[in-house]
Design a protein around this motif. Structure first.
Motif, mmCIF file in Angstrom:
data_model
loop_
_atom_site.group_PDB
_atom_site.id
_atom_site.type_symbol
_atom_site.label_atom_id
_atom_site.label_comp_id
_atom_site.label_asym_id
_atom_site.label_seq_id
_atom_site.Cartn_x
_atom_site.Cartn_y
_atom_site.Cartn_z
ATOM 1 N N THR A 180 0.841 -1.193 0.000
ATOM 2 C CA THR A 180 0.000 0.000 0.000
ATOM 3 C C THR A 180 0.877 1.244 0.000
ATOM 4 N N ILE A 181 0.581 2.165 -0.915
ATOM 5 C CA ILE A 181 1.284 3.445 -1.009
ATOM 6 C C ILE A 181 0.284 4.538 -0.669
ATOM 7 N N LEU A 182 0.676 5.466 0.192
ATOM 8 C CA LEU A 182 -0.212 6.543 0.631
ATOM 9 C C LEU A 182 0.107 7.847 -0.085
ATOM 10 N N ALA A 183 -0.953 8.619 -0.390
ATOM 11 C CA ALA A 183 -0.788 9.881 -1.110
ATOM 12 C C ALA A 183 -1.832 10.882 -0.660
ATOM 13 N N ARG A 184 -1.510 12.157 -0.820
ATOM 14 C CA ARG A 184 -2.477 13.227 -0.578
ATOM 15 C C ARG A 184 -3.395 13.429 -1.783
ATOM 16 N N ALA A 185 -2.908 13.048 -2.961
ATOM 17 C CA ALA A 185 -3.717 13.144 -4.185
ATOM 18 C C ALA A 185 -3.222 12.085 -5.157
ATOM 19 N N VAL A 186 -4.139 11.563 -5.967
ATOM 20 C CA VAL A 186 -3.800 10.545 -6.967
ATOM 21 C C VAL A 186 -4.291 11.016 -8.324
ATOM 22 N N VAL A 187 -3.437 10.812 -9.346
ATOM 23 C CA VAL A 187 -3.826 11.082 -10.734
ATOM 24 C C VAL A 187 -3.864 9.761 -11.474
ATOM 25 N N GLY A 188 -5.026 9.418 -12.030
ATOM 26 C CA GLY A 188 -5.175 8.215 -12.838
ATOM 27 C C GLY A 188 -4.902 8.528 -14.292
ATOM 28 N N ALA A 189 -3.828 7.916 -14.827
ATOM 29 C CA ALA A 189 -3.477 8.082 -16.238
ATOM 30 C C ALA A 189 -3.125 6.713 -16.808
ATOM 31 N N ASP A 190 -3.892 5.712 -16.381
ATOM 32 C CA ASP A 190 -3.573 4.317 -16.686
ATOM 33 C C ASP A 190 -4.326 3.775 -17.894
ATOM 34 N N GLY A 191 -4.536 4.631 -18.891
ATOM 35 C CA GLY A 191 -5.018 4.169 -20.182
ATOM 36 C C GLY A 191 -6.513 3.970 -20.293
ATOM 37 N N SER A 192 -6.923 3.494 -21.477
ATOM 38 C CA SER A 192 -8.349 3.470 -21.805
ATOM 39 C C SER A 192 -9.121 2.379 -21.052
ATOM 40 N N ALA A 193 -8.403 1.397 -20.458
ATOM 41 C CA ALA A 193 -9.079 0.394 -19.627
ATOM 42 C C ALA A 193 -8.758 0.665 -18.156
ATOM 43 N N SER A 194 -8.798 1.921 -17.780
ATOM 44 C CA SER A 194 -8.293 2.412 -16.494
ATOM 45 C C SER A 194 -9.023 1.864 -15.270
ATOM 46 N N ARG A 195 -8.236 1.346 -14.324
ATOM 47 C CA ARG A 195 -8.812 0.959 -13.032
ATOM 48 C C ARG A 195 -9.129 2.192 -12.197
#
Length: 415
Positions: A160-175
């Motif tokens: 598990t990685i913790l963050a204050r903000a997350v950006v999803g840029a994981d493509g067209s089948a994005s989780r």
């Protein structure tokens, strides 16, 4: 690209147990690398995660138009394989006509090289990179999340990685897109072959591309020259798989390229967002293909990835600085407004253009090959001195023509 921090499953050098990253970006394509760069330049601790090892191949024509060039980091040297100043247009193999420009219209790149260079810029700005890691999900509530200011990014191996903000840029089948609730309005299938050719054939194509308006409604094909290789592809609506494959085979045959063995044959689904699709959820933003951001008519995605990625990175910094859910939501809504005010306007016009093109490909072909203002508009858009939205807004005749076709389409549907 190699890095001490890029081995899959290894801890990043400055990642301390229990530490919280300011911004975690998922996906190291153009959107993710741009987001990581923008957040890192702002001085934040940024982690960029990528499931593949870099460089990696992507199905993509590799055209870099003006808006893409304008969105690149300062000092970025584009690795052009060719500079295009001529376009041959054809209508399902017929009525070919070549239009030329005194100045470059756009450049062509190979995606593995281009993407790796973008990631290097993000790293130089201070972002940390981990490759070979797959994100299984993000959590904003529950036992993995220590407080309301934190997002948990859970990897496939359980880390598990913790963050204050997350950006999803994981493509067209994005989780990450699934977590946000991205809704898709248009899905297309692109098929592509990378065909090595003799020098004499390559010389015939240098500085020129072919765009063929295809036999399936809304489809088109392309030939993009890159040194001793021709990138040949077609795209059309999903659900026409057999017809799309046949179009590519016929297209390659007509070009006299059937005797050359492709080095790579690939396919890819492009997905375009619905108008009311969300761009964020809590402290998680999405951009690029993960958000369904691309131009609906041409399905051009690189400029949308670069521009939305940069905005996502900038607004993720503000989300990370937010001390409560209300302020985080305000910053996320500001990001959505910035996307819709710019890229959203272009997408709306592109959607109207696609509707016209599906019904009247011959009319479009005649206009762009025989009507100088239409060719000039095409050239301005590819160079980046104008956009589809600006064209309709500033040229009354273009706006009236598009409105007339909108009405004709509505009449056809209702009749």
């Amino acid at each position: 690209m190699s890095s001490e921090n890029s081995a899959g499953g290894n801890e990043v050098s400055d990642e301390r147990p229990g530490s919280v990253w300011d911004v975690v970006v998922v996906g190291a394509g153009p959107a993710g690398a741009s987001a990581a760069y923008a957040a890192a330049v702002a001085g934040r601790r940024v982690l960029l995660l990528e499931k593949a090892e870099l460089p990696r191949y992507k199905t993509c024509g590799g055209g870099i138009i003006g808006p893409s060039r304008d969105a690149l980091p300062p000092g970025f040297e584009l690795p052009f394989k060719d500079r295009i100043n001529a376009v041959t247009f054809s209508l399902n193999g017929k009525y070919a006509r070549t239009r030329r420009s005194r100045s470059m219209l756009f450049g062509l790149i190979n995606r593995p090289e281009f993407d790796a260079q973008l990631v290097e810029h993000a790293q130089k700005a201070g972002a940390e990179l981990r490759t070979g890691v797959t994100v299984s999900r993000v959590e904003q509530h529950g036992s993995a999340v220590p407080d309301r200011r934190t997002v948990a990014v859970v990897l496939q191996d359980g880390e598990t990685i913790l963050a204050r903000a997350v950006v999803g840029a994981d493509g067209s089948a994005s989780r990450i897109g699934a977590h946000v609730g991205v809704k898709l309005d248009q899905v297309d299938l692109g098929l592509e072959a990378e065909i090595p050719v003799p020098q004499t054939v390559a010389d015939d194509w240098r500085g020129r591309v072919l765009i063929d308006w295809g036999p399936i409604p809304g489809s088109y094909g392309w030939v993009f020259p890159k040194d001793d290789t021709l990138t040949v592809g077609v795209i059309s609506a999903r659900g026409e798989g057999a017809a799309t494959k046949r179009y590519l085979e016929d297209f390659i045959g007509r070009l006299g390229l059937a005797g050359f063995e492709p080095s790579i044959s690939s396919g890819h689904l492009t997905r375009c967002r619905a108008d009311d699709s969300p761009l964020s959820r809590g402290r998680v933003l999405v951009c690029g293909d993960a958000a369904g951001l691309l131009e609906p008519w041409t399905r051009e995605g690189i400029s949308f990835a670069l521009r939305s990625g940069r905005l996502a990175g900038e607004w993720a910094v503000r989300v990370a600085e937010s001390h409560d859910a209300v302020d985080a939501r305000r910053q996320a809504l500001n990001y959505a407004f910035a996307i819709k005010a710019g890229l959203g306007v272009e997408m709306a016009v592109g959607k109207r253009m696609l509707a016209v093109f599906e019904r009247k490909p011959g009319l479009l072909h005649t206009a762009i090959t025989g009507f100088r203002p239409a060719w000039n508009a095409f050239a301005k858009i590819t160079r980046g001195s104008s956009s589809l939205g600006e064209l309709v807004r500033t040229h009354p005749m273009a706006g009236r023509a598009l409105s007339r076709f909108d009405r004709q389409g509505d009449d056809a549907v209702s009749s």
